[in-house]
Design a protein around this motif. Sequence first.
Motif, mmCIF file in Angstrom:
data_model
loop_
_atom_site.group_PDB
_atom_site.id
_atom_site.type_symbol
_atom_site.label_atom_id
_atom_site.label_comp_id
_atom_site.label_asym_id
_atom_site.label_seq_id
_atom_site.Cartn_x
_atom_site.Cartn_y
_atom_site.Cartn_z
ATOM 1 N N LEU A 115 0.816 -1.206 0.000
ATOM 2 C CA LEU A 115 0.000 0.000 0.000
ATOM 3 C C LEU A 115 0.848 1.255 0.000
ATOM 4 O O LEU A 115 1.590 1.517 0.949
ATOM 5 C CB LEU A 115 -0.901 0.000 1.242
ATOM 6 C CG LEU A 115 -1.977 -1.096 1.206
ATOM 7 C CD1 LEU A 115 -2.297 -1.566 2.599
ATOM 8 C CD2 LEU A 115 -3.213 -0.579 0.502
ATOM 9 N N LYS A 123 -6.677 2.847 -3.360
ATOM 10 C CA LYS A 123 -6.477 2.572 -1.931
ATOM 11 C C LYS A 123 -7.785 2.622 -1.151
ATOM 12 O O LYS A 123 -8.000 1.826 -0.223
ATOM 13 C CB LYS A 123 -5.480 3.573 -1.357
ATOM 14 C CG LYS A 123 -5.026 3.263 0.057
ATOM 15 C CD LYS A 123 -3.939 4.227 0.490
ATOM 16 C CE LYS A 123 -3.438 3.916 1.886
ATOM 17 N NZ LYS A 123 -2.342 4.829 2.302
ATOM 18 N N GLN A 166 -3.331 0.215 -3.785
ATOM 19 C CA GLN A 166 -2.707 -1.033 -3.356
ATOM 20 C C GLN A 166 -2.185 -1.694 -4.628
ATOM 21 O O GLN A 166 -2.895 -1.843 -5.622
ATOM 22 C CB GLN A 166 -3.680 -1.932 -2.600
ATOM 23 C CG GLN A 166 -4.859 -2.449 -3.403
ATOM 24 C CD GLN A 166 -5.645 -3.506 -2.635
ATOM 25 O OE1 GLN A 166 -5.242 -3.960 -1.577
ATOM 26 N NE2 GLN A 166 -6.794 -3.886 -3.178
#
Length: 401
Positions: A53, A73, A58
């Motif tokens: 992350l 994210k 991610q």
Amino acid sequence: MVTPPDIPENETKRLKNLESYNILDTLPETDYDNITAIAAEICGTPIALISLLDNKRQWFKSHHGVDITETPKEQSFCAHAINNTDGVFIVPDTREDFRFHDNPLVTGDSNAIFYAGAQLTSKNGLPLGTLCVMDHKPNVLNEGQIKSLSALSNQVMNLLELRKNKFLLEKTLTDLEEKNHELERFAYIAAHDLKSPLINISSLAEIFITDYKLDIDAEGLKLLELIMSSADSLRDLVDGLLSYSRSDGLLKEGKATIDLQELTTEIAQLFNSDHHVKMVLKSSLETVRVNKTAIHHILMNLVSNAIKYSDKEDVLIEINAQESNTHYKFYIKDNGPGIDLSDQTKIFKLFTKVANQDKFGQVGHGIGLATVKKIVEKLGGKISVTSELGQGATFNFSIKK
């Protein structure tokens, strides 16, 4: 509306730590893909991911069972998992969890119904991401599967730490090489710039003696001769430094086939005009294929030392060359006074001297054999000496074929 994950209190430090691994956006690697395949098999899920992350997304270092390589994210289950402090973060049915029920990964084609993620935590306690497994239906993990997932996440971190250490080592080696190059370049320039004024000092002193010898008393002449001797000694030191700094340049020349008898005769002729030297070649080899300039430099230095430190009027030097599957092996044997056992390793160290002066009254500077050792080792070989006092010395060295 998607429930965004909480931002960790140490997020700035966490992101900087993640960056230090130089892993984001790297190509797939089998070691990581093997771990996700094992995780999916153990947990009985179609999907397993190694998720890292950064500040906006991610990113998947490995993605078993799906083709995507990253997601935003704010949609990430793993962004929630890195905030979890109770072991593996498990969501049996994302449709029933207020944080995920309207997440596009749940409602869309991904159909991510089950999730379990084990943190990837670095040595300083900061989470980088997760090793996670996912399913398209509700699921649970038994105790053994949870322990296995945690163990596999530790293996992912081991791989990441190895990668980081390798990167740091390579960077350190590169920095050292650059500094060594700069240092050698400085030594070369400094030595080169010192050489001209030293020659001038010696030459001017010699001219002064020649032109004003009758006008100077004995003490004055002695002082001028001392100036000349000191300038010459310093010039020899400068020449040695230049030779040492240029030794790497010798290695750039390609290999050539060299007639050993011709090489021996050539070196003997260079010294016989001033000294009584007999050089004998004892070898079943007629030729060797090596770097000509380098082997010439090595032999010249070893023969020169044998002459300078000999206690005999007639210097006898024996040269031998053999070969193995990988190396040429040489020895240079002389009939000199020998080298004390305690000095036999010292003589190859830079600026180390074991004799006050040679038989001509000149003081060495401890550079010649250090240069020879450097060249030999750069050519993939080793050098050593065997000797007994009063029995001469034998220098053994090898060169990679």
